[in-house]
Design an enzyme around this catalytic site. Structure first.
Site, PDB file in Angstrom:
ATOM      1  CB  CYS A 139      31.183   5.903  17.504  1.00 18.05           C
ATOM      2  SG  CYS A 139      30.973   6.092  19.279  1.00 18.05           S
ATOM      3  CB  CYS A 142      31.965   3.162  19.970  1.00 19.87           C
ATOM      4  SG  CYS A 142      30.459   4.122  20.038  1.00 19.87           S
ATOM      5  CG  ASP A 143      34.525   1.577  17.338  1.00 14.51           C
ATOM      6  OD1 ASP A 143      34.156   0.715  18.153  1.00 14.51           O
ATOM      7  OD2 ASP A 143      33.884   1.863  16.316  1.00 14.51           O
TER       8      ASP A 143
END
Ligand SMILES: Cc1cc2nc3c(=O)[nH]c(=O)nc-3n(C[C@H](O)[C@H](O)[C@H](O)COP(=O)(O)OP(=O)(O)OC[C@H]3O[C@@H](n4cnc5c(N)ncnc54)[C@H](O)[C@@H]3O)c2cc1C
Length: 313
Positions: A139, A142-143
């Site tokens: 992701c 997300c990261d």
């Protein structure tokens, strides 16, 4: 089954204990409907595996995935949710109330909220699982932020791989897309944008075969599928985008699923059958975030509560 061998009846049964399920439970519990959550094998869902969530509002310093779902869980329980560590093995929508069988019990439910989530397709190569959270991610939203000015690789050649690669160029200094074919199958606008982006580079006809284990990802082993030649590539991040599989096997032939297997819901989270709702990644191939899944869970519960009131259940 109860002692009398009759199924146990609940007004709202929630299948799944990720952000969508636990948020639905919170809303249903605060409406005094004593919801029951079947956790499945994975209490807290996917996010419980990550060490840092920095994009869920209300936590300016970030929070561990485990900590976040523990808070979701505690908050749902505080208002009267019952959490049951069991897996739904069969559903029957042919009569009302609906029937749900688990390994240990049988339930009837006036409404059902399905939040069984989805799973990223993995490469299944040595080091991949061990290095999740240490440089391996599924992701970019997300990261990506953790890879500022670093070099990363992206595995995949579809639309989502290119979208995520383009997103990563806002953080990383270099993004190398590794694709097992010699051309991209992604739609032409994304393809053009990726090809024109100076930060994006391509390695064609190649697959990853190993992510050496360590404290952090430092390199990957890349194999050319045409020549069979293997080489090491230095990188600090490995983003894998080769697809997602929704957990909907249980609902095949019972609810309308889209071509990828996601449950089709209307804008009020209702699935094909009145009183059956789906929320979170099981019904969402687009956003795949904690906040969006939790939001869908809240919506599904609000609708289930309204349905119960309207029908006088
Ligand atoms: C490593 C990792 C890091 C991530 N980091 C972030 C991040 O930083 N920020 C962010 O916003 N998002 C992040 N995500 C994405 C986020 O985790 C998901 O979007 C979110 O968890 C989806 O929630 P969900 O409730 O829809 O489903 P899931 O989290 O997938 O939960 C599904 C639930 O259903 C249960 N279940 C499945 N089948 C059954 C069954 N038959 N019976 C009973 N229960 C069942 C499972 O046990 C599980 O509890 C990350 C994902 C991963 C994998």
């Amino acid at each position: 089954m109860t002692e009398e061998n009759t199924p146990r009846h609940v007004k709202i049964l929630i299948i799944g204990s990720g952000p969508a399920g636990l948020t639905a439970a919170l809303y249903a519990a605060r409406a005094n409907l004593a919801p029951v959550v079947l956790t499945g094998m994975d209490l807290g869902g996917q996010v419980s595996k990550t060490h840092a969530v920095e994009n869920y509002p209300g936590f300016p310093d970030g929070i561990s995935g485990e900590g976040l779902v523990k808070d979701f869980n505690d908050q749902a329980i505080r208002f009267g949710t019952e959490i049951i560590f069991d897996v739904a093995t069969e559903v029957d929508f042919s009569a009302r109330p609906f029937k749900v069988t688990t390994y240990g019990e049988e339930f009837t439910a006036d409404t059902l909220i399905i939040t069984t989530g989805a799973a990223a397709v993995t490469l299944n190569i040595p080091g991949e699982e061990e290095m999740i959270g240490r440089g391996v991610s599924y992701c970019a939203t997300c990261d990506g932020h953790f890879f500022k000015d670093m070099e990363v690789v992206v595995v995949g050649g579809g639309d989502s791989a290119l979208e995520e690669a383009l997103y990563l160029t806002h953080h990383a200094s270099k993004v190398t897309i590794i694709h097992r074919r010699d051309e991209l199958r992604a739609g032409s606008i994304l393809k053009q944008r990726a090809e024109e982006n100076d930060k994006i580079h391509f390695i064609w006809d190649s697959v990853l075969t190993n992510i050496p284990e360590g404290e952090k990802v430092e390199s990957v082993k890349v194999k050319n599928v045409k020549t069979g030649e293997e080489s090491d590539l230095s990188t600090e991040g490995v983003f894998i985008f080769i697809g997602h599989t929704p957990n909907t096997e249980l609902f095949e032939g019972k609810l309308t699923l889209d071509a990828q297997g996601y449950i089709v819901v209307d804008h009020l989270m209702q699935a094909q059958i009145e009183g059956v709702y789906a929320a979170g990644e099981v019904a969402d191939p687009h956003f795949r975030q904690v906040i969006t899944s939790a939001g869908m869970g809240a919506g599904a519960a609000i609708q289930a509560i309204r349905y119960i009131e309207e029908k006088g259940l």
